[in-house]
Design an enzyme around this catalytic site. Structure first.
Site, PDB file in Angstrom:
ATOM      1  N   LYS A   1      24.459  93.634  18.940  1.00  0.00           N
ATOM      2  CA  LYS A   1      24.357  92.179  18.770  1.00  0.00           C
ATOM      3  C   LYS A   1      23.197  91.840  17.823  1.00  0.00           C
ATOM      4  CE  LYS A   1      26.420  91.236  23.249  1.00  0.00           C
ATOM      5  NZ  LYS A   1      26.226  91.029  24.691  1.00  0.00           N
TER       6      LYS A   1
ATOM      7  N   GLN B   1      21.211  89.732  28.502  1.00  0.00           N
ATOM      8  CA  GLN B   1      22.265  90.734  28.739  1.00  0.00           C
ATOM      9  C   GLN B   1      22.447  90.968  30.239  1.00  0.00           C
ATOM     10  OE1 GLN B   1      24.206  92.197  26.287  1.00  0.00           O
ATOM     11  NE2 GLN B   1      25.367  93.111  27.960  1.00  0.00           N
TER      12      GLN B   1
ATOM     13  N   ASP C   1      26.204  82.120  25.274  1.00  0.00           N
ATOM     14  CA  ASP C   1      27.164  82.850  26.114  1.00  0.00           C
ATOM     15  C   ASP C   1      28.089  81.885  26.860  1.00  0.00           C
ATOM     16  OD1 ASP C   1      27.335  85.594  26.058  1.00  0.00           O
ATOM     17  OD2 ASP C   1      25.628  85.925  27.392  1.00  0.00           O
TER      18      ASP C   1
END
Ligand code: NAD
Length: 298
Positions: free
Chosen positions: A52, A96, A119
């Site tokens: 990412k 994460q 997200d």
């Protein structure tokens, strides 16, 4: 034979659009910023986070990574998120998952500023998606990417089509169902407590598998001509490749399904590459919103 939906190529197109728009923004002195936070040493998470951060750099973004020790206290992580919330150079914050057990994941996610929640897990964004306010929401990256793949085959308006999503997770199944509904499909969410899953699946013009069970969905479950979107990523033993070797498969028995479906996403190379591309798109969108600019159409 089913059309193979090339997620790798479509993800590449998304990243190209994002990169070219980021270049335009840079001319106005605007640089999209993505902060990725990881706690602990989980090898799979390390790989995801590294890719990412790397992709963000490739897109011309300001990319920062915070790697914290596995025993980092929850309050320290909260404090970092709050600092990133206030940092004007950061437009997207990604923590994460999974987090270590001593950390309350929900509390961390709900502390991320909704306008930086790329997200799409904050209640504000979940609510916007649920009420159809898609222009204002951040949509979770995997279902957003799956939707783009589906659009290539079926277009944006799914009126009259029946969609079945197998799986009801907050990360994939539920947001996927909301996106399909927003596109006018008639949506069924099936899950581990559904009776006669094969019969339910056979009613679908659009079948989305987000279960996490290797090759569970067989050719006989698929309506002839259906579009099959396989979100599952499962690692199985592959002794034919040598001792101890493994390979990735989806939730759909691809070889069987290919002869029945109208179009299908392969695993790997289908939905997988879209997730990271959509994360880049969401970060760019956030930077555009923060500066009163229109994000690009994807
Ligand atoms: P999850 O474990 O949170 O949810 C799985 C869902 O499947 C649950 O709602 C459960 O009810 C349902 N389910 C389980 N067993 C079932 C059965 N026998 N019959 C019917 N339904 C059943 O998983 P998730 O996070 O939603 O992920 C699903 C899959 O998608 C996994 O393989 C995961 O690796 C993959 N995934 C891929 C990406 C990506 O492509 N980048 C991202 C996220 C998840």
């Amino acid at each position: 034979m089913a059309e193979n939906i090339d997620g790798k190529a479509i993800a590449g197109e998304v990243v190209e659009k994002v990169t070219s728009r980021a270049r335009e923004l840079a001319a106005d002195g605007i640089v999209p910023g993505l902060a990725v936070v990881i706690v602990g040493e989980d090898p799979a998470s390390q790989v995801y986070v590294a890719s990412k951060s790397r992709k963000a750099k490739e897109c011309g973004f300001h990319s920062v990574q915070h790697s914290l020790a596995v025993d980092t206290p929850e309050d320290d992580l909260l404090a970092l998120v709050e600092t990133l919330n206030r940092d004007p150079a950061i437009h997207g914050i990604l923590v994460q998952l999974p987090l270590p057990d001593h950390i309350d994941t929900g509390r961390i996610i709900q502390t991320i500023a909704p306008e930086k929640d790329v997200d799409g897990f904050h209640y504000t964004n979940v609510g916007k998606l649920g009420t159809g306010a898609l222009e204002e929401a951040f949509v979770p990256c995997t279902p957003a990417g799956a939707m783009l793949l589906l659009e290539r085959v079926r277009g944006r308006d799914l009126s009259g089509l029946s969609a079945v999503v197998i799986g009801r997770s907050n990360i994939v199944g539920k947001p996927m169902a909301n996106l399909l509904l927003a596109a006018n499909a008639t949506v069924t969410i099936a899950h581990s407590r559904t009776n006669d899953l094969p019969a339910v699946a056979r009613g679908a013009d659009i079948l989305v598998a987000a279960v996490g069970r290797p090759q569970m969905i067989k050719a006989a479950w698929i309506k002839p001509g259906a579009t099959v979107i396989d979100v599952g990523i499962n690692r199985i033993p592959a002794p034919e490749r040598g001792e101890g070797k493994t390979r990735l498969v989806g939730d759909v028995d691809f070889e069987g399904a290919e002869s029945v479906a109208g179009a299908i996403t392969p695993v790997p190379g289908g939905v997988g590459p879209m997730t990271i591309a959509m994360l880049m798109a969401n970060t760019l969108t956030s930077a555009c919103r923060a500066n009163g600019k229109r994000p690009p159409a994807l």
